[in-house]
Write an enzyme that holds these catalytic residues in place. Structure first.
Site, PDB file in Angstrom:
ATOM      1  N   THR A  59       0.842  -1.213   0.000  1.00 18.83           N
ATOM      2  CA  THR A  59       0.000   0.000   0.000  1.00 18.83           C
ATOM      3  C   THR A  59       0.874   1.260   0.000  1.00 18.83           C
ATOM      4  OG1 THR A  59      -1.423  -1.301   1.459  1.00 18.83           O
ATOM      5  CG2 THR A  59      -2.120   0.952   1.022  1.00 18.83           C
ATOM      6  N   GLU A  73      -7.535  -1.693  -3.440  1.00 15.41           N
ATOM      7  CA  GLU A  73      -7.513  -3.075  -3.932  1.00 15.41           C
ATOM      8  C   GLU A  73      -8.878  -3.415  -4.525  1.00 15.41           C
ATOM      9  OE1 GLU A  73      -6.181  -5.780  -0.854  1.00 15.41           O
ATOM     10  OE2 GLU A  73      -4.481  -4.478  -0.399  1.00 15.41           O
ATOM     11  N   ARG A  97       9.706  -8.140   1.347  1.00  8.78           N
ATOM     12  CA  ARG A  97      10.037  -7.681   2.704  1.00  8.78           C
ATOM     13  C   ARG A  97      10.543  -8.887   3.492  1.00  8.78           C
ATOM     14  NH1 ARG A  97       5.819  -5.172   7.219  1.00  8.78           N
ATOM     15  NH2 ARG A  97       7.404  -4.349   8.637  1.00  8.78           N
ATOM     16  N   SER A 100       3.827  -8.984  11.506  1.00 11.12           N
ATOM     17  CA  SER A 100       2.726  -8.056  11.241  1.00 11.12           C
ATOM     18  C   SER A 100       1.386  -8.806  11.178  1.00 11.12           C
ATOM     19  CB  SER A 100       2.998  -7.308   9.931  1.00 11.12           C
ATOM     20  OG  SER A 100       1.912  -6.507   9.589  1.00 11.12           O
ATOM     21  N   SER A 134      -3.840  -1.116   5.971  1.00  8.38           N
ATOM     22  CA  SER A 134      -2.696  -0.200   5.988  1.00  8.38           C
ATOM     23  C   SER A 134      -3.108   1.253   5.773  1.00  8.38           C
ATOM     24  CB  SER A 134      -1.694  -0.604   4.899  1.00  8.38           C
ATOM     25  OG  SER A 134      -1.329  -1.942   5.039  1.00  8.38           O
ATOM     26  N   ASP A 172      -4.418   3.656   7.567  1.00  6.65           N
ATOM     27  CA  ASP A 172      -3.950   4.662   8.526  1.00  6.65           C
ATOM     28  C   ASP A 172      -2.435   4.825   8.470  1.00  6.65           C
ATOM     29  OD1 ASP A 172      -6.449   5.280   9.345  1.00  6.65           O
ATOM     30  OD2 ASP A 172      -6.476   3.808  10.987  1.00  6.65           O
ATOM     31  N   PRO A 205       3.912   9.992   7.248  1.00  8.16           N
ATOM     32  CA  PRO A 205       5.145  10.047   6.447  1.00  8.16           C
ATOM     33  C   PRO A 205       5.920   8.748   6.616  1.00  8.16           C
ATOM     34  CG  PRO A 205       4.993  11.881   8.033  1.00  8.16           C
ATOM     35  CD  PRO A 205       3.883  10.946   8.351  1.00  8.16           C
TER      36      PRO A 205
HETATM   37  P1  A3P Z   1       3.533  -3.386   9.746  1.00  4.52           P
HETATM   38  O1  A3P Z   1       2.186  -3.953  10.040  1.00  4.52           O
HETATM   39  O2  A3P Z   1       4.680  -4.249  10.132  1.00  4.52           O
HETATM   40  O3  A3P Z   1       3.668  -2.024  10.329  1.00  4.52           O
HETATM   41  P2  A3P Z   1       0.829  -3.862   3.102  1.00  4.52           P
HETATM   42  O4  A3P Z   1       0.259  -2.563   2.724  1.00  4.52           O
HETATM   43  O5  A3P Z   1       1.494  -4.572   1.963  1.00  4.52           O
HETATM   44  O6  A3P Z   1      -0.105  -4.755   3.823  1.00  4.52           O
HETATM   45  O7  A3P Z   1       2.051  -3.568   4.104  1.00  4.52           O
HETATM   46  C1  A3P Z   1       1.865  -3.054   5.384  1.00  4.52           C
HETATM   47  C2  A3P Z   1       3.181  -2.567   5.921  1.00  4.52           C
HETATM   48  O8  A3P Z   1       3.545  -1.364   5.231  1.00  4.52           O
HETATM   49  C3  A3P Z   1       3.094  -2.206   7.396  1.00  4.52           C
HETATM   50  O9  A3P Z   1       3.654  -3.267   8.152  1.00  4.52           O
HETATM   51  C4  A3P Z   1       3.891  -0.942   7.506  1.00  4.52           C
HETATM   52  O10 A3P Z   1       5.059  -1.090   8.250  1.00  4.52           O
HETATM   53  C5  A3P Z   1       4.296  -0.552   6.102  1.00  4.52           C
HETATM   54  N1  A3P Z   1       3.962   0.863   5.951  1.00  4.52           N
HETATM   55  C6  A3P Z   1       2.775   1.418   5.712  1.00  4.52           C
HETATM   56  N2  A3P Z   1       2.848   2.757   5.724  1.00  4.52           N
HETATM   57  C7  A3P Z   1       4.134   3.066   5.973  1.00  4.52           C
HETATM   58  C8  A3P Z   1       4.855   4.276   6.128  1.00  4.52           C
HETATM   59  N3  A3P Z   1       4.216   5.452   6.045  1.00  4.52           N
HETATM   60  N4  A3P Z   1       6.186   4.200   6.372  1.00  4.52           N
HETATM   61  C9  A3P Z   1       6.816   3.029   6.485  1.00  4.52           C
HETATM   62  N5  A3P Z   1       6.192   1.846   6.371  1.00  4.52           N
HETATM   63  C10 A3P Z   1       4.869   1.854   6.115  1.00  4.52           C
END
Ligand code: A3P
Length: 335
Positions: free
Chosen positions: A73, A90, A174, A182, A273, A275, A280
């Site tokens: 995301t 999505e 990742r 997560s 994701s 929020d 930033p």
């Molecule tokens: P965590 O739950 O470990 O925090 P996806 O969108 O593929 O499901 O991925 C989610 C992950 O994107 C989150 O994992 C989060 O860490 C990362 N993420 C979302 N926004 C972010 C941001 N602004 N900066 C850094 N990482 C971000």
């Protein structure tokens, strides 16, 4: 002679001219009806077959995916901060359809039946392409470059590339241990993963990323670019420049400030994701999983998740260092 006299008599009495006028009127009316019906049928045809100029199977499309919780995301929002790109939330239906298609065409019994009926492969592929494109085009506003982010679509990179020969793919990678943490800590349902077990989640992660990575490599470096989440957040300048270079779209600094564009394109209330991507860039996601994995799973890590090593992560390291933040991150995060 007799007929001529009779005719002149009628003209004198104004009877014939009235008849001629009525006749001409009727003819004009009939012609009008005919023309009108032709016009209205062409308007209706145009309405129902109306195509947006971006509904062209040859057009350039960007697909973003990866295992859930891999920064997909965030990648989407960074791309969409570019004024010419729109991805949108999505769609869900695209990976569902791709999964159905996979089942139809990998079951020999079903596939033979479809070929016999003339459905597969051409008619099916044509319908798949049109359905997928229509969803991508119509679920958001027009843009110069359209993109789709459905994490599991990248299980079908080679097939999608066959449908859309001018498409490009970004596969988010990742550290599987961070993704597993997560999923488990947030209680996120993913397929039939047992989200109470790190071992089970990591085994699923391994199988699925193995498949997506193979798909990406098979498509070739001009078509599919693997992007490490860790590099994206630690060195966003170099990483986004590399991504835009791969996409063939001019890079702009807005992509480093996705939070300023958070509300420009729709973020679904149902995506977990949402929020996080309004914030930033942050670095906590790199280390949150440290010390959370059961010792027996850590001990067997290289065996449970061999893809870690293939993707450049060290399965033996329990607190890996993923690299140094670039100057942009140091300044932004006041480090
Ligand atoms: P965590 O739950 O470990 O925090 P996806 O969108 O593929 O499901 O991925 C989610 C992950 O994107 C989150 O994992 C989060 O860490 C990362 N993420 C979302 N926004 C972010 C941001 N602004 N900066 C850094 N990482 C971000």
């Amino acid at each position: 002679m007799k007929f001529l006299l009779y005719f002149l008599k009628l003209v004198r009495k104004n009877i014939l001219s009235r008849a001629v006028i009525i006749l001409v009127g009727v003819v004009v009316f009939l012609l009008f009806i005919l023309e009108f019906s032709k016009y209205s049928s062409s308007v209706n045809k145009a309405r129902y077959t109306k195509k947006r100029p971006d509904e062209d199977l040859e057009q350039y499309l960007i697909f973003v995916g990866g295992i859930p919780r891999s920064g997909t995301t965030l990648m989407r929002k960074m791309l969409e901060s570019h004024p010419d790109i729109r991805c949108g939330p999505e769609t869900h239906v695209i990976p569902w359809l791709l999964k159905d298609h996979y089942e139809w065409t990998t079951s020999t019994k079903e596939f033979v039946r479809l070929v016999e009926a003339g459905v597969a492969p051409h008619a099916l592929d044509n319908a798949m392409a049109k359905f997928i494109l229509s969803i991508i085009v119509h679920h958001g506003p027009p843009a110069k470059y359209l993109c789709n982010k459905d994490p599991y679509s990248l299980q079908a990179t080679t097939y999608l590339h066959g449908l859309f020969p001018n498409s490009k793919f970004i596969l988010m990678l990742r550290d599987g241990r961070a993704s597993a943490h997560s999923v488990i800590s947030k209680g996120i349902t993913v397929g039939n993963w047992n989200i109470k077990s790190y071992r089970d989640v990591l085994m699923h992660w391994n199988d699925e990323i193995n498949n997506m990575y193979k798909e990406c490599l098979t498509s070739g470096p001009k078509v599919c670019l693997p992007v490490h989440y860790e590099k994206l957040v630690l060195q966003p300048v170099a990483t986004t420049k590399k991504i835009f270079n791969f996409l063939g779209i001019p890079w702009c600094k807005e992509v480093l400030h996705h939070e300023d564009h958070a509300n420009e394109t729709k973020l679904s209330a149902y995506e977990l994701s949402t929020d996080q991507v309004k914030k930033p860039l942050y670095l906590e996601g790199l280390t949150k999983w440290f010390g959370k994995i059961p010792p027996d799973v850590e001990r067997d890590m290289a065996f449970i998740a061999p893809m870690l090593k293939i993707l450049g992560y060290n399965p033996e390291e329990r607190r890996p260092k993923y690299g140094e933040p670039d100057d942009f991150v140091l300044k932004k995060l006041n480090i």
